[in-house]
Enzyme design. Structure first.
Site, short mmCIF file in Angstrom:
data_model
loop_
_atom_site.label_atom_id
_atom_site.label_comp_id
_atom_site.label_asym_id
_atom_site.label_seq_id
_atom_site.Cartn_x
_atom_site.Cartn_y
_atom_site.Cartn_z
N HIS A 37 40.55 41.77 33.23
CA HIS A 37 41.81 42.48 32.94
C HIS A 37 42.29 42.12 31.54
O HIS A 37 41.76 41.21 30.89
CB HIS A 37 42.87 42.14 33.99
CG HIS A 37 43.28 40.69 34.02
ND1 HIS A 37 44.59 40.29 34.14
CD2 HIS A 37 42.56 39.54 33.94
CE1 HIS A 37 44.67 38.98 34.16
NE2 HIS A 37 43.45 38.49 34.04
N CYS A 62 46.63 46.69 29.87
CA CYS A 62 45.85 46.56 31.11
C CYS A 62 45.29 47.89 31.60
O CYS A 62 44.11 48.00 31.93
CB CYS A 62 46.70 45.90 32.19
SG CYS A 62 48.19 46.82 32.68
N HIS A 108 50.70 45.94 36.71
CA HIS A 108 49.47 45.45 36.10
C HIS A 108 48.26 45.96 36.88
O HIS A 108 48.34 46.19 38.10
CB HIS A 108 49.48 43.92 36.08
CG HIS A 108 48.36 43.30 35.31
ND1 HIS A 108 48.18 43.50 33.95
CD2 HIS A 108 47.33 42.49 35.70
CE1 HIS A 108 47.13 42.82 33.55
NE2 HIS A 108 46.59 42.21 34.58
#
Length: 389
Positions: free
Chosen positions: A342, A275, A330
């Site tokens: 993402h 990510c 994240h």
């Protein structure tokens, strides 16, 4: 009687001497602890393996190794102010040993072995500071400050003079969003004529500093001296790339071009990424160097609270994680109307809007704005990075 008194005084002094020695050790240990917390708190960014101990002869020694000269100065100052008398055995890791990545995407690990966790990647041409060399593994620091181990076969050593020449040389950077190839000649097409693959962000030089284009290909030289020919449309002069102003469309275009690309822990190339790797690669395409991990990126830029997500702009970074502790796990890149891109399993799109069909329930913690905050801690324009120019 006189001898008895002398012996009594000597015996009484022993605990005091031992206590004094123990106190001095404790002072030194406290200094080291304090300095580490102040100037080298993140082991991902700095080596600070310093200890205070008693030598065989009972003398106090402060020794170990560290990667930052600022930390060394702070340590020496703290010990002096505390009145600690010690033997100095501190080693400052070198600032004059360099290397460049010689393959399209080198994998860097948390320890010097292939079975160790992958920490990050670096693409071809990336300059790295070499902190330590073994025969098979080198401990290096990347331009974002991240420290990890790379196989020696993935990099090529450079002298300070060679790095100075490289910074002044005519260079190209790969700006194609898609993986491309460099060939043995301007007209070669055979599968057996490939010299190397190239991915977005790879940096190459021009042989003899003379640009030669033939049949739509330009002659290039790789960091290890190999020569090849690459499609000129896939490359951009590095000065042009570095001169970019903030462009959210450029960032999002690169991110979306990787849709479907598999998630890879530690990946920071268009081949596969995690990510925070998606954020790094996308911003790097716009000439900006971000911190490596989501938890680090979350501390940069201008903070936007989760409740105010409707004020987010394209290119802002969204952070998710543990709602109770606030721990970031994240990161995503915001687009518009709650939508973001993402890397989670694969690069894909979702929404932070609870009313959206693509909403994910992972707790949204906060966002940060990179635009307008360039050259603040953790956000560096490549054109201002001394390792590049």
């Amino acid at each position: 009687m006189r001898y008895t008194a002398i012996i009594a005084l000597a015996v009484a002094a022993l605990p005091l001497a031992a206590q004094s020695s123990a106190d001095m050790l404790a002072k030194a240990q406290e200094c080291i602890k304090t300095v580490k917390a102040q100037v080298a708190p993140d082991a991902r960014q700095a080596v600070y393996d310093i200890k205070a101990y008693h030598n065989n002869d009972g003398s106090l020694v402060v020794g170990g190794e560290m990667s930052d000269s600022t930390a060394l100065k702070a340590t020496v100052k703290a010990l002096a102010e505390a009145g600690v008398d010690y033997a100095d055995s501190i080693r400052l890791m070198p600032y004059d040993q360099w290397a460049q990545v010689r393959i399209s995407a080198a994998s860097l690990r948390t320890a010097g072995r292939h079975s160790a966790e992958m920490a990050t990647q670096a693409v071809m041409g990336t300059p790295v500071r070499v902190l330590h060399k073994d025969s098979e593994w080198w401990r290096v620091q990347t331009p974002d400050g991240y420290i990890a181990w790379v196989p020696s076969s993935s990099v090529v050593a450079k002298t300070p003079e060679q790095m100075t020449a490289w910074r002044g040389a005519k260079r190209f950077i790969v700006t194609s969003p898609y993986q491309t190839r460099a060939y043995t000649s301007p007209t070669a097409k055979s599968l057996r004529d490939v010299v190397t693959d190239l991915v977005n962000g790879c940096i190459v030089t021009v042989p003899g500093n003379e640009v030669h284009v033939e049949h739509g290909r330009v002659g290039i030289e790789l960091p290890d001296g190999r020569t090849a020919f690459a499609n000129v449309d896939d490359l951009t002069p590095i000065e042009t790339w570095a001169a970019q102003n903030f462009d959210p469309d450029r960032i999002l275009d690169i991110a979306y071009s990787m849709e479907g690309t598999p998630y890879l822990w530690g990946g920071t190339s268009t081949k596969a990424l995690d990510c925070s790797g998606l954020a790094k690669v996308s911003y790097y395409a716009n000439g900006l160097i971000l911190m490596r991990d989501a938890s680090q990126q979350a501390l940069t830029g201008k903070r936007i609270e989760a409740a105010n997500w409707r004020s987010c702009r394209p290119g802002d970074l969204l952070f998710f994680g543990n709602a109770r502790t606030g721990k970031v796990t994240h990161v995503a890149i915001y687009d518009h109307d709650g939508n973001y891109v993402h890397s989670s399993g694969r690069v894909k799109r979702n929404s932070v809007d609870p009313e959206s069909e693509s909403y994910l329930t992972t707790p949204f913690l906060h966002a940060v704005r990179i635009a307008g905050n360039e050259e603040t801690p953790g956000i560096t324009r490549a054109r201002n990075h001394p390792w590049y120019f």
